[in-house]
Motif scaffolding. Structure first.
Motif, mmCIF file in Angstrom:
data_model
loop_
_atom_site.group_PDB
_atom_site.id
_atom_site.type_symbol
_atom_site.label_atom_id
_atom_site.label_comp_id
_atom_site.label_asym_id
_atom_site.label_seq_id
_atom_site.Cartn_x
_atom_site.Cartn_y
_atom_site.Cartn_z
ATOM 1 N N GLY A 197 2.553 -1.152 1.294
ATOM 2 C CA GLY A 197 3.435 -2.309 1.400
ATOM 3 C C GLY A 197 2.930 -3.327 2.388
ATOM 4 N N LYS A 198 2.396 -2.840 3.488
ATOM 5 C CA LYS A 198 1.854 -3.728 4.517
ATOM 6 C C LYS A 198 0.644 -4.497 3.988
ATOM 7 N N VAL A 199 -0.228 -3.811 3.250
ATOM 8 C CA VAL A 199 -1.402 -4.470 2.666
ATOM 9 C C VAL A 199 -0.963 -5.515 1.652
ATOM 10 N N LEU A 200 0.016 -5.176 0.817
ATOM 11 C CA LEU A 200 0.496 -6.144 -0.175
ATOM 12 C C LEU A 200 1.037 -7.393 0.509
ATOM 13 N N ARG A 201 1.711 -7.222 1.621
ATOM 14 C CA ARG A 201 2.223 -8.375 2.378
ATOM 15 C C ARG A 201 1.071 -9.243 2.880
ATOM 16 N N GLU A 202 0.029 -8.622 3.408
ATOM 17 C CA GLU A 202 -1.116 -9.386 3.911
ATOM 18 C C GLU A 202 -1.801 -10.169 2.794
ATOM 19 N N LEU A 203 -1.872 -9.570 1.625
ATOM 20 C CA LEU A 203 -2.462 -10.262 0.477
ATOM 21 C C LEU A 203 -1.698 -11.543 0.169
ATOM 22 N N ALA A 204 -0.367 -11.443 0.198
ATOM 23 C CA ALA A 204 0.463 -12.621 -0.077
ATOM 24 C C ALA A 204 0.359 -13.649 1.053
ATOM 25 N N LEU A 205 0.384 -13.180 2.296
ATOM 26 C CA LEU A 205 0.319 -14.097 3.439
ATOM 27 C C LEU A 205 -0.959 -14.928 3.438
#
Length: 241
Positions: A197-205
C-alpha cells in the motif's frame, strides 16, 4: 505507461454514488458470476450465504444482503479497506493522484475479477478461496480474461504488487517486476500488505510512468538490497529499516 497489479481486501467501505459503466474486460462473462452471486444472497438460504461470505453469524451478513445490480456503487480503489488500503490513504491524495490510481491500477476482485481502480463496484462479500455457487472465481476469470488482459496491457510495463494468491487469476506472460520485503533477513507476510500500500501511494504521489522511474524513488522505511531476475520476472528486494 506503467500498470500496477493489486489485490483486493476482505474489508469494504459502504455507500457510494458512482454511476454504472462497463468494467474492464468481458462484461458478459462477468455477468454470469454476478448473477450467480446475486441469486445466492437473495435466496434467504442462511447456510449458503454464510458459507459464501465466510461468516459464522447470519446477523453479520446483513450489510451485504443487497441486490448487487441495484446497490450503490463506488470506485474499486475507494471501496476496499484493510491494511494495504489504510497505508495507501487514498482519501488524502490530490485529484490527479487519485486519477492515476483509477487509471493505472488493476485490482483482482474475488467477485468482479480484474477491474480498474476507477471501475464502480457494489459492496459485496466473497471470502478468498470460496466458490460462488459452482463457479471457482480464480479459474473462471483466468480462463476468460487472460487473453483480454494480455491485449489490454499491450506494451505497458507491469509492476505486480499482488499477494501470491491472486497469481491464480492471471499469469503475466511478458517481462514484469515484483517486490519482496525482508525484515531481519526474513520475508514478511502480513506486513507486506502495508508496504504494498505504501509503494502504491508513492507511485501515485510521483506519477510514476515506468519501472526506471520507480527504481529511482527513495521510499521512506525501505532500503534497496538486490534485484533477482528469473525468466520473465524481475524481483526487487527491499529491507525494512
Amino acid at each position: 505507461m506503467l500498470k500496477i497489479l493489486f489485490s483486493p481486501s476482505e474489508g469494504k467501505n459502504t455507500g457510494g454514488n458512482e454511476p454504472s459503466k462497463d468494467l474492464l474486460g468481458s462484461n458478459d462473462a462477468r455477468a454470469t458470476v454476478l448473477q450467480t452471486y446475486n441469486d445466492i444472497i437473495m435466496s434467504k438460504d442462511e447456510e449458503a450465504i454464510k458459507n459464501l461470505f465466510g461468516i459464522k453469524k447470519y446477523s453479520s451478513c446483513e450489510p451485504y444482503l443487497q441486490d448487487v445490480f441495484s446497490s450503490p456503487l463506488m470506485s474499486a480503489i475507494e471501496r476496499y479497506s484493510g491494511v494495504a488500503y489504510d497505508y495507501l490513504a487514498y482519501e488524502t491524495l490530490s485529484a490527479s493522484e487519485q486519477e492515476y490510481l483509477k487509471s493505472n491500477t488493476i485490482i483482482f476482485s474475488n467477485l468482479y475479477g480484474p477491474i480498474l481502480g476507477g471501475d464502480p463496484i457494489a459492496n459485496y462479500k466473497v471470502k478468498q478461496g470460496n466458490s460462488i455457487g459452482s463457479i471457482v472465481p480464480e479459474k473462471f476469470y483466468k480462463d476468460r480474461f487472460s487473453y483480454q488482459l494480455d491485449l489490454y496491457l499491450g506494451d505497458d510495463e507491469i509492476l505486480d504488487l499482488r499477494a501470491g494468491y491472486y497469481d491464480k487469476f492471471y499469469k503475466v506472460n511478458k517481462p514484469y517486476t515484483t517486490l519482496k520485503f525482508l525484515k531481519d533477513g526474513k520475508s514478511i507476510s502480513h506486513w507486506a500488505k502495508a508496504y504494498r500500500g505504501k509503494v502504491l501511494r508513492e507511485l501515485a504521489l510521483h506519477n510514476v510512468s515506468s519501472i526506471e522511474e520507480f527504481t529511482s524513488l527513495k521510499i521512506n522505511g525501505l532500503s534497496f538490497l538486490e534485484t533477482k531476475v528469473t525468466k520473465n520476472k524481475t524481483e526487487i528486494i527491499y529491507t525494512i529499516d
